[in-house]
Design an enzyme around this catalytic site. Structure first.
Site, short mmCIF file in Angstrom:
data_model
loop_
_atom_site.label_atom_id
_atom_site.label_comp_id
_atom_site.label_asym_id
_atom_site.label_seq_id
_atom_site.Cartn_x
_atom_site.Cartn_y
_atom_site.Cartn_z
N LYS A 68 71.27 2.91 61.25
CA LYS A 68 70.07 3.64 61.66
C LYS A 68 68.92 2.68 62.02
O LYS A 68 68.70 1.69 61.34
CB LYS A 68 69.63 4.59 60.54
CG LYS A 68 70.68 5.62 60.19
CD LYS A 68 70.22 6.54 59.08
CE LYS A 68 70.00 5.79 57.78
NZ LYS A 68 69.74 6.70 56.64
N GLY B 249 62.06 11.69 53.75
CA GLY B 249 63.31 12.45 53.64
C GLY B 249 64.18 12.43 54.88
O GLY B 249 65.19 13.14 54.92
N THR B 250 63.85 11.62 55.88
CA THR B 250 64.64 11.64 57.11
C THR B 250 66.08 11.18 56.87
O THR B 250 67.02 11.74 57.43
CB THR B 250 64.00 10.77 58.21
OG1 THR B 250 63.70 9.48 57.66
CG2 THR B 250 62.73 11.40 58.73
N GLY B 251 66.26 10.14 56.05
CA GLY B 251 67.61 9.64 55.79
C GLY B 251 68.47 10.66 55.06
O GLY B 251 69.63 10.88 55.42
N CYS B 252 67.90 11.27 54.04
CA CYS B 252 68.61 12.32 53.29
C CYS B 252 68.96 13.47 54.22
O CYS B 252 70.08 14.01 54.18
CB CYS B 252 67.75 12.85 52.15
SG CYS B 252 67.19 11.61 50.97
N THR C 24 57.37 11.34 57.59
CA THR C 24 58.80 11.12 57.82
C THR C 24 59.60 11.07 56.53
O THR C 24 60.76 10.65 56.53
CB THR C 24 59.01 9.80 58.58
OG1 THR C 24 58.48 8.71 57.79
CG2 THR C 24 58.31 9.82 59.94
#
Length: 272
Positions: A181, A216-219, A214
């Site tokens: 990512k 929590g974008t990865g979760c 932003t």
């Protein structure tokens, strides 16, 4: 997906930590599952005291308690996809890896929560080694951010070529696919991700969203991939659809609290 009264709804399991601020972790995962019309089940690994400004405290659950939650879900409910988030320590990671193998959990999405987007290491070296050697080889896809990809590949990542090289090296750890990512990259590479599945090396891009909110974008991305897999999508389609979902959720991010707010998981409902 159209459901009737006799249809079985897809089910996904998230194994991750709790975010008291509601922006990431289990809370973000369950919201994402629900948006995708997938029933969410969960196994908590730790409890955090956090808000939009940061994390104040983290308490790990005993590994046996994590195992009991996974067993309770799987013994009763058919799970089509599983994702892991913050596993916190070596004991929990080893226990989860064992359960994935014993229970034959399918469509495993590993979000290797080891390093924050700003570069702060979140788990110790022994835990990283266990995640790399015991859990990632069982994954359908692993989704490291820039700094996690550096740890897993042993490469310094500053360019698109670096991301591509890291994806190919991480693939050798055994996951069926890798998504490096670019959320932590600078300039034009911010938000650009690199996909590699052993055959196809592809750069995945979406429109850039200018927002500080932003959290929590990865979760959310890994949960959306798991939801799409539970619904029968192939790996690459599940990933592309998840990226589109996160991008749209970012355009409806919530400006709450005094710090970094979360993405708008339920953006169709945010009309007021």
């Amino acid at each position: 997906m159209t459901l009737t009264g006799n249809s079985r709804i897809p089910v996904a399991l998230t194994i991750a930590g709790s975010d008291s601020g509601g922006g990431a972790g289990i809370q973000a995962d369950l919201r994402t599952f629900a948006f995708h019309q997938v029933h969410g089940t969960s196994a908590l690994t730790c409890i955090t005291a956090q808000n939009t400004l940061g994390v104040n405290r983290v308490d790990a659950l005993p590994a046996a308690a994590v195992v009991a939650q996974i067993e309770a879900v799987v013994q009763d409910i058919r799970v089509q996809a599983t994702k892991t988030g913050m596993l916190l320590n070596q004991e929990i990671i080893a226990a989860v890896a064992q359960q994935v193998q014993l229970l034959r959990l399918q469509n495993l999405v590993v979000d290797p929560v080891m390093v924050s987007r700003t570069g702060a290491q979140l788990i110790d070296d022994s835990a990283i080694a266990t995640l790399r050697d015991a859990l990632i080889p069982q994954a359908a896809i692993v989704t490291p951010n820039r700094y996690e990809a550096q740890l897993l590949s042993g490469l310094t990542i500053a360019t698109l070529d670096d991301m591509q090289a890291a994806a190919q090296r991480i693939y050798q750890l055994g996951a069926k696919a890798v998504l490096v990512k670019g959320g932590g990259m600078a300039g034009e590479l911010r938000g650009v991700d690199v996909w590699f599945d052993g055959q196809h090396l592809e750069t995945l891009t979406t429109s850039s969203v200018d927002t500080k909110n932003t959290h929590g974008t990865g979760c959310t991305l890994s949960a959306a991939i798991a939801a799409n897999l539970a619904d029968g999508k192939d790996l690459l389609s599940a990933t592309k659809m998840a990226k589109d979902y996160v991008t749209t959720a970012l355009t409806h991010a919530l400006d709450i609290g005094k710090g970094q707010g979360p993405v708008g998981h339920f953006f169709p409902l945010l009309s007021r």
